[in-house]
Design an enzyme around this catalytic site. Structure first.
Site, short mmCIF file in Angstrom:
data_model
loop_
_atom_site.label_atom_id
_atom_site.label_comp_id
_atom_site.label_asym_id
_atom_site.label_seq_id
_atom_site.Cartn_x
_atom_site.Cartn_y
_atom_site.Cartn_z
N ASP A 148 0.82 -1.25 0.15
CA ASP A 148 0.11 0.07 -0.05
C ASP A 148 0.87 1.21 -0.03
O ASP A 148 2.00 1.14 0.07
CB ASP A 148 -0.79 0.20 1.13
CG ASP A 148 -0.05 0.09 2.71
OD1 ASP A 148 0.93 -0.39 2.70
OD2 ASP A 148 -0.90 0.73 3.52
N HIS A 474 1.85 -8.79 -3.56
CA HIS A 474 0.85 -7.70 -3.27
C HIS A 474 1.57 -6.48 -3.19
O HIS A 474 1.85 -6.20 -1.91
CB HIS A 474 -0.03 -8.11 -2.20
CG HIS A 474 -1.07 -7.29 -1.93
ND1 HIS A 474 -2.47 -7.32 -2.48
CD2 HIS A 474 -1.43 -5.94 -1.16
CE1 HIS A 474 -3.22 -6.43 -2.17
NE2 HIS A 474 -2.62 -5.45 -1.36
N ASP A 519 1.44 -17.79 -4.26
CA ASP A 519 2.04 -16.63 -5.03
C ASP A 519 1.22 -15.83 -5.85
O ASP A 519 1.21 -15.97 -6.95
CB ASP A 519 3.40 -17.12 -5.84
CG ASP A 519 4.25 -16.02 -6.47
OD1 ASP A 519 3.86 -14.76 -6.07
OD2 ASP A 519 4.94 -16.39 -7.43
N GLU A 528 2.37 -10.04 0.70
CA GLU A 528 2.53 -8.53 0.52
C GLU A 528 4.02 -8.51 0.95
O GLU A 528 4.86 -9.57 1.44
CB GLU A 528 1.78 -7.78 1.64
CG GLU A 528 1.75 -6.26 1.21
CD GLU A 528 0.89 -5.53 1.96
OE1 GLU A 528 -0.08 -5.92 2.48
OE2 GLU A 528 0.99 -4.24 1.75
O1 G3I Z 1 -0.54 -11.59 18.16
C1 G3I Z 1 -1.37 -12.33 17.65
C2 G3I Z 1 -1.30 -13.71 18.42
O2 G3I Z 1 -1.53 -13.66 19.79
C3 G3I Z 1 -2.19 -14.60 17.68
O3 G3I Z 1 -2.03 -16.11 18.20
C4 G3I Z 1 -2.02 -14.75 16.28
C5 G3I Z 1 -3.00 -15.66 15.61
O4 G3I Z 1 -4.20 -15.03 15.23
O5 G3I Z 1 -2.33 -13.51 15.73
C6 G3I Z 1 -1.62 -12.72 16.15
O6 G3I Z 1 -1.76 -11.24 15.73
C7 G3I Z 1 -1.56 -10.93 14.34
C8 G3I Z 1 -0.79 -9.57 14.27
O7 G3I Z 1 -0.70 -9.25 13.15
C9 G3I Z 1 0.32 -9.50 15.18
O8 G3I Z 1 1.47 -10.10 14.23
C10 G3I Z 1 -2.71 -11.14 13.70
O9 G3I Z 1 -3.43 -12.39 13.51
C11 G3I Z 1 -2.50 -10.45 12.15
O10 G3I Z 1 -3.87 -10.33 11.54
C12 G3I Z 1 -1.80 -9.09 12.19
O11 G3I Z 1 -1.44 -8.98 10.96
C13 G3I Z 1 -1.00 -7.44 10.69
C14 G3I Z 1 -1.52 -6.90 9.62
O12 G3I Z 1 -1.27 -5.46 9.19
C15 G3I Z 1 -3.22 -6.75 9.77
O13 G3I Z 1 -3.38 -5.91 10.90
C16 G3I Z 1 0.35 -7.76 10.30
O14 G3I Z 1 1.22 -8.05 11.40
C17 G3I Z 1 1.00 -6.30 9.83
O15 G3I Z 1 2.25 -6.72 9.31
C18 G3I Z 1 0.21 -5.95 8.56
O16 G3I Z 1 0.56 -4.55 8.15
C19 G3I Z 1 0.05 -4.08 7.08
C20 G3I Z 1 -0.33 -2.82 7.43
O17 G3I Z 1 -1.57 -2.70 8.21
C21 G3I Z 1 -0.70 -1.90 6.19
N1 G3I Z 1 0.53 -1.83 5.13
C22 G3I Z 1 0.83 -3.27 4.92
C23 G3I Z 1 1.24 -4.12 5.99
C24 G3I Z 1 1.62 -5.46 5.68
O18 G3I Z 1 0.65 -6.22 5.32
O1 9MR Z 2 -3.51 -3.47 -0.13
C1 9MR Z 2 -3.99 -3.64 1.21
C2 9MR Z 2 -2.72 -3.88 1.93
O2 9MR Z 2 -1.40 -3.12 1.81
C3 9MR Z 2 -3.08 -4.10 3.33
O3 9MR Z 2 -2.02 -4.99 4.17
C4 9MR Z 2 -4.42 -4.87 3.60
C5 9MR Z 2 -4.92 -4.98 5.02
O4 9MR Z 2 -4.99 -3.59 5.56
O5 9MR Z 2 -5.38 -4.07 2.70
C6 9MR Z 2 -4.98 -4.16 1.42
O6 9MR Z 2 -5.96 -3.59 0.77
C7 9MR Z 2 -7.48 -4.15 0.66
C8 9MR Z 2 -8.35 -3.50 1.53
O7 9MR Z 2 -7.95 -3.70 2.94
C9 9MR Z 2 -9.75 -3.96 1.25
N1 9MR Z 2 -9.91 -3.98 -0.16
C10 9MR Z 2 -9.11 -4.87 -1.14
C11 9MR Z 2 -7.76 -4.01 -0.76
C12 9MR Z 2 -6.69 -4.91 -1.64
O8 9MR Z 2 -6.88 -5.07 -2.73
#
Ligand code: G3I
Ligand code: 9MR
Ligand code: ZN
Length: 545
Positions: A148, A474, A519, A528
């Site tokens: 993103d 992604h 992939d 991503e």
């Molecule tokens: O900490 C819990 C753990 O206790 C549990 O056992 C486990 C299983 O459910 O989940 C753990 O939490 C996870 C958390 O990350 C901590 O790492 C969540 O499931 C998981 O959904 C969460 O994912 C994060 C994701 O955003 C959604 O919030 C990723 O770490 C994080 O890297 C990702 O970040 C995104 C940004 O929001 C937007 N930009 C892209 C980026 C990468 O995808």
């Molecule tokens: O592209 C977005 C990615 O960078 C984030 O990790 C993810 C979770 O926040 O969200 C992706 O965007 C999606 C949005 O949340 C929902 N509509 C579809 C988007 C991706 O195509």
């Protein structure tokens, strides 16, 4: 299908060398470029395990140390090409660093350096301060976070921290050149890595308010469509400050100040001034200021349950740079709070020992790194050393439970599992500096092997590195730029048993953890890329022996 899973890039001459077969071959051989047999051996049956979903046979060819290009074969099955040699990771190292350059936001990309991946300046407009009636603010620059176009303070601070701690522990990484524009400094030119990191530091300075606090993020209200960054013209918002971001910035600016002082005194002073400004704000605001997304906004949240680990890191980092006792006291206090919290926490963001966590969510381990670098024998430092070594032992024990010697358990395969692995590899790397142990070194190699292809997906999780490297991250620019190959050196988030996007849900829920991966560009929860999934790999590669 009969397969040979192995590191598709290479092995250092002296390191342990293994491949994993999913079929019952007794014998295997390694052949060189001329088809001559360089090594012959027998496999060892490991069997099934909890994470890979395969009946595994291990082929060990550690003895092979002569530089060259090889393939491993068993029966009529051929593995991927790989190298042995001291230079086998040179390209990988350059690639993983150069990705930060490609992720630059603003007007910083030049055709000379970005080549066909060049794009026009992006996100140049001023950002509206969300919910406040004040003038819009210039926060241009820095790195896009990930697939993103958001820019998030805690994520940025932690990525910078991995890179700068790599510089502190392994200064040779500064010799690495990866073809980016050089910045002038008092000493002539900044080393490439510091020039690149400065881009993000300059941006993070803009994220700090006059009162010292730090905005949690700057993003559009919702994620952009799949368009090039320069076409993302929606209004930018600065979302509220958090103590999480403020503490992380205090920590990372102090750390950076200690490094840049050797290159640019005025810049280092400014960093320290800003670190102290942030820290003063934290003192005046002892109650946590956490972060939740504004109603209806879907950009990254980076939520945390407490700010003790962030404040602990800030205190340790400032103690490391200033040696002032007040920071040591603060660190003691925050550590006690963090440990008490974790005893009763229901939502834990980490899997291992909280004092060794090195991510955006829990960063107590980053504080530990500062203490370990300072090399004192006070109580906090001894505790940090002990945590790292004990955690490393736990990780080695995990590795004995699967055919891949991988230090992970099923529960580690969450969103960004490759970062869970890389954080563990950082812990092993640091533990090995404290208490040298071959078992730690072997576990690091096994982790790297996994990342570079020795996994039951048979994929290298670093683009452009390995015969079967993933190709469809992604990542918005890559998805729409009409260029066949993605930027080389991107680290995929990797398998995730949570399967948290629509396409991922086509994978059966009860699949082996290692196989919860596709992939596919649509799979943001599996495929991503982010700045803080590349940065720990830089640390690990810097420390690899
Ligand atoms: O900490 C819990 C753990 O206790 C549990 O056992 C486990 C299983 O459910 O989940 C753990 O939490 C996870 C958390 O990350 C901590 O790492 C969540 O499931 C998981 O959904 C969460 O994912 C994060 C994701 O955003 C959604 O919030 C990723 O770490 C994080 O890297 C990702 O970040 C995104 C940004 O929001 C937007 N930009 C892209 C980026 C990468 O995808
Ligand atoms: O592209 C977005 C990615 O960078 C984030 O990790 C993810 C979770 O926040 O969200 C992706 O965007 C999606 C949005 O949340 C929902 N509509 C579809 C988007 C991706 O195509
Ligand atoms: Zn941009």
């Amino acid at each position: 299908m009969n397969k040979i899973f192995m590191n598709q890039v290479g092995y250092l001459p002296g390191s342990v060398k293994r491949a994993v077969l999913n079929f019952p071959a007794e014998d295997f051989r390694v052949v060189d470029e001329n088809g001559d047999t360089a090594y012959e051996g027998k496999t060892r049956h490991f069997g099934n395990d909890d994470i890979s979903g395969e009946d595994t046979y291990v082929a060990d060819f550690t003895i092979l140390s002569e530089a060259g290009s090889y393939r491993l074969e068993a029966g009529d099955v051929k593995g991927p090409e790989f190298k042995v040699g001291y230079a086998c990771f040179d390209k990988l190292k350059r690639d993983i660093c150069k990705c930060f350059y490609y992720l630059r936001c603003g007007d910083a990309l030049a055709r000379r350096y970005a080549g066909e991946y060049y794009h026009e300046p992006c996100h140049m407009s001023k950002a509206t301060v969300y919910g406040e009636d004040v003038e819009p603010v210039d926060v241009t620059g820095g790195w896009h976070d990930a697939g993103d176009y958001g820019r998030y303070s805690t994520a940025g601070a932690v990525a910078v921290a991995h890179l700068l701690y790599a510089v502190r522990f392994f200064p040779n990484i500064l010799d690495l050149e990866f073809d980016i524009p050089k910045e002038k400094c008092d000493n002539g030119q900044l080393p490439d890595l510091l020039a690149e990191v400065k881009v993000e530091l300059d941006f993070l300075m803009k994220m700090q308010r006059e009162n010292g606090s730090v905005w949690h993020k700057v993003t559009t209200f919702n994620h952009a469509d799949f368009i090039m960054p320069e076409d993302d013209k929606n209004e930018l918002f600065l979302f509220p400050v958090s103590s999480l971001a403020t503490a992380d910035i205090a920590a990372v600016f102090a750390l950076a100040s200690g490094i840049y002082k050797d290159y640019d005194k005025a810049y280092a002073d400014k960093l320290m001034e800003r670190a102290l400004l942030a820290y003063d704000w934290l003192r005046e605001n002892p109650k946590e200021v956490l972060f939740r997304n504004a109603e209806g906004s879907n950009t990254g949240e980076y939520p945390e349950a407490e700010d003790y680990s962030n404040r602990y890191w800030a205190a340790c980092s400032l103690y490391e740079t200033t040696s002032e006792g007040c920071y040591y006291q603060d660190a003691m206090e925050q550590k006690a709070k963090l440990e008490a919290f974790n005893k009763v926490a229901t939502m834990k963001l980490y899997q291992g020992d909280v004092m060794t966590c090195l991510g955006w969510g829990d960063d107590g381990g980053l504080g530990g790194l500062s203490l370990i670098l300072k090399k004192e024998d006070n109580a906090l430092t001894l505790a940090a050393r002990e945590s790292f070594v004990n955690e490393a032992k736990r990780l080695v024990a995990n590795g004995e439970k699967n055919g891949f010697n991988l230090c992970m358990e099923r529960k580690d395969f969450i969103w960004g599992s490759n970062m869970e692995l890389l954080k563990y590899m950082m812990v092993l790397t640091v533990a090995n500096l404290i208490n040298k142990d071959e078992a730690f070194e072997d576990a690091i190699v096994a982790g790297l092997d996994y990342l570079l292809g020795c996994n039951s997906m048979d994929v290298s999780y670093v683009t452009g590195n390995g015969e079967k490297a993933f190709k469809n991250p992604h990542l918005r620019p890559t998805a729409v730029d009409d260029i066949e190959e993605p930027w080389p050196g991107l680290v995929s988030g990797g398998p995730n048993i949570g399967l948290q996007d629509e396409k991922a849900q086509t994978i059966p829920k009860d699949s082996a953890a290692m196989k919860c991966y596709l992939d596919d560009v649509a799979c943001y929860s599996l495929n991503e890329i982010t700045i803080y999934w590349n940065s720990p790999l830089v640390f690990v590669m810097a420390g690899l022996k």
